[in-house]
Enzyme design. Structure first.
Site, PDB file in Angstrom:
ATOM      1  N   SER A  33       0.990  -1.211   0.124  1.00 35.82           N
ATOM      2  CA  SER A  33      -0.001  -0.009   0.167  1.00 35.82           C
ATOM      3  C   SER A  33       0.720   1.338  -0.167  1.00 35.82           C
ATOM      4  O   SER A  33       1.957   1.156  -0.207  1.00 35.82           O
ATOM      5  CB  SER A  33      -0.939  -0.013   1.067  1.00 35.82           C
ATOM      6  N   ASN A  34       0.306   2.419   0.444  1.00 36.59           N
ATOM      7  CA  ASN A  34       1.094   3.659   0.386  1.00 36.59           C
ATOM      8  C   ASN A  34       0.605   4.679   1.350  1.00 36.59           C
ATOM      9  O   ASN A  34      -0.427   4.243   2.293  1.00 36.59           O
ATOM     10  CB  ASN A  34       1.011   4.339  -1.049  1.00 36.59           C
ATOM     11  N   HIS A  35       1.137   5.755   1.730  1.00 36.37           N
ATOM     12  CA  HIS A  35       0.793   6.683   2.916  1.00 36.37           C
ATOM     13  C   HIS A  35      -0.404   7.503   2.735  1.00 36.37           C
ATOM     14  O   HIS A  35      -0.495   8.385   3.440  1.00 36.37           O
ATOM     15  CB  HIS A  35       2.032   7.367   3.186  1.00 36.37           C
ATOM     16  N   SER A  36      -1.204   7.274   1.796  1.00 33.52           N
ATOM     17  CA  SER A  36      -2.192   8.209   1.262  1.00 33.52           C
ATOM     18  C   SER A  36      -3.241   8.072   2.539  1.00 33.52           C
ATOM     19  O   SER A  36      -3.537   6.938   3.184  1.00 33.52           O
ATOM     20  CB  SER A  36      -3.024   7.817  -0.076  1.00 33.52           C
ATOM     21  N   ALA A 100      -4.687   7.430  -4.251  1.00 31.65           N
ATOM     22  CA  ALA A 100      -3.125   6.964  -4.603  1.00 31.65           C
ATOM     23  C   ALA A 100      -3.209   5.571  -4.879  1.00 31.65           C
ATOM     24  O   ALA A 100      -3.230   4.838  -4.291  1.00 31.65           O
ATOM     25  CB  ALA A 100      -2.163   7.594  -3.404  1.00 31.65           C
TER      26      ALA A 100
END
Ligand code: CTP
Ligand code: CA
Length: 226
Positions: A33-36, A100
């Site tokens: 995943s990512n930091h959004s 994102a």
């Protein structure tokens, strides 16, 4: 004159907003995943709804409470987001893609939990579908707004994305700048249009950024390019 009769700037406009990160599973207990945080997209959804729009929010996993006036659909993977966006696209007037979306996902998803056998683990990744690019290629009447989160050469990359994805507006930010980007309540963005016009906004709350963006969209919908 009653409140109900008041004409709001986005009355009758269907807006589709995507927010948050996606999660790409590798096995039943793990994902990429990512930091959004979803804050920018949720702020846009809330403001658009206050301005009278009929809002559909397609959200990846966040810790946020979706606005009650908004139809919210929860998804996890880029593929699920793609499917939901495509379902709603024909009846949509404006798409704002603040999510994102993961660019890659594990090529194979293990049905059982992966065990730690090897010292160095290689996971093969494949590209996800670029949702916004697909929307740009299938545009009929919709106004398309993208986001560009960059760490360098912000203007160059943002303008490339605006053209490559056939967008009407792109909201660019440098995620490494203090007060901008992932997780914060504020943002510092520049909005580019198709005619290479740009509006540089100072540090402001994501709410205020949302409002500025929606004002711009309102004018574009009226055919007045401010
Ligand atoms: N986007 C999308 N589907 C993807 C990837 C991105 O719809 N699979 C959208 C994002 O929601 C955003 C815009 O495309 O509105 C730009 O995303 P960004 O990650 O900044 O750019 P990419 O085109 O993915 O290029 P790169 O990550 O290499 O900079
Ligand atoms: Ca990307």
């Amino acid at each position: 004159f009653s409140c109900r009769d008041r004409v709001l700037p986005l009355d009758g406009v269907n807006i589709l907003i995507t927010a948050g990160p996606t999660r790409e599973p590798v096995d039943p207990v793990r994902y990429f995943s990512n930091h959004s945080s979803g804050k920018m997209g949720y702020a846009i959804a809330e403001e658009a709804s206050l301005l009278g729009a009929k809002v559909t929010l397609i959200s990846g996993p966040t810790n946020l409470q979706p606005p009650q006036t908004v139809q919210t659909i929860f998804v996890e993977s880029a593929q699920q987001m793609y499917d939901e966006v495509m379902t709603h696209y024909p009846a949509t007037n404006v798409v704002i893609k603040s999510a994102a979306v993961a660019d890659y996902r594990p090529k194979k998803v293990s049905a059982t939990k992966m065990k730690k056998h090897v010292d160095t683990l290689n996971i093969e990744m494949e590209r996800t579908t670029d949702i916004l690019k697909e929307l740009g290629q299938n545009k009929t009447h919709q106004l398309l707004v993208g986001f560009a989160a960059e760490t360098n050469s912000v203007e160059e990359y943002a303008l490339k994305k605006l053209k490559a994805k056939n967008l009407d507006l792109i909201v660019a930010n440098n995620v490494t700048t203090e007060g901008a980007g992932f997780g914060t309540d504020t943002n510092i963005v520049t909005i580019y249009d198709r005619n290479e016009g740009k509006v540089e906004l100072p540090l402001m709350s994501k709410r205020e950024v949302a409002r500025k963006l929606l004002d711009r969209i309102t004018h574009l919908l009226k055919g007045v390019n401010l």
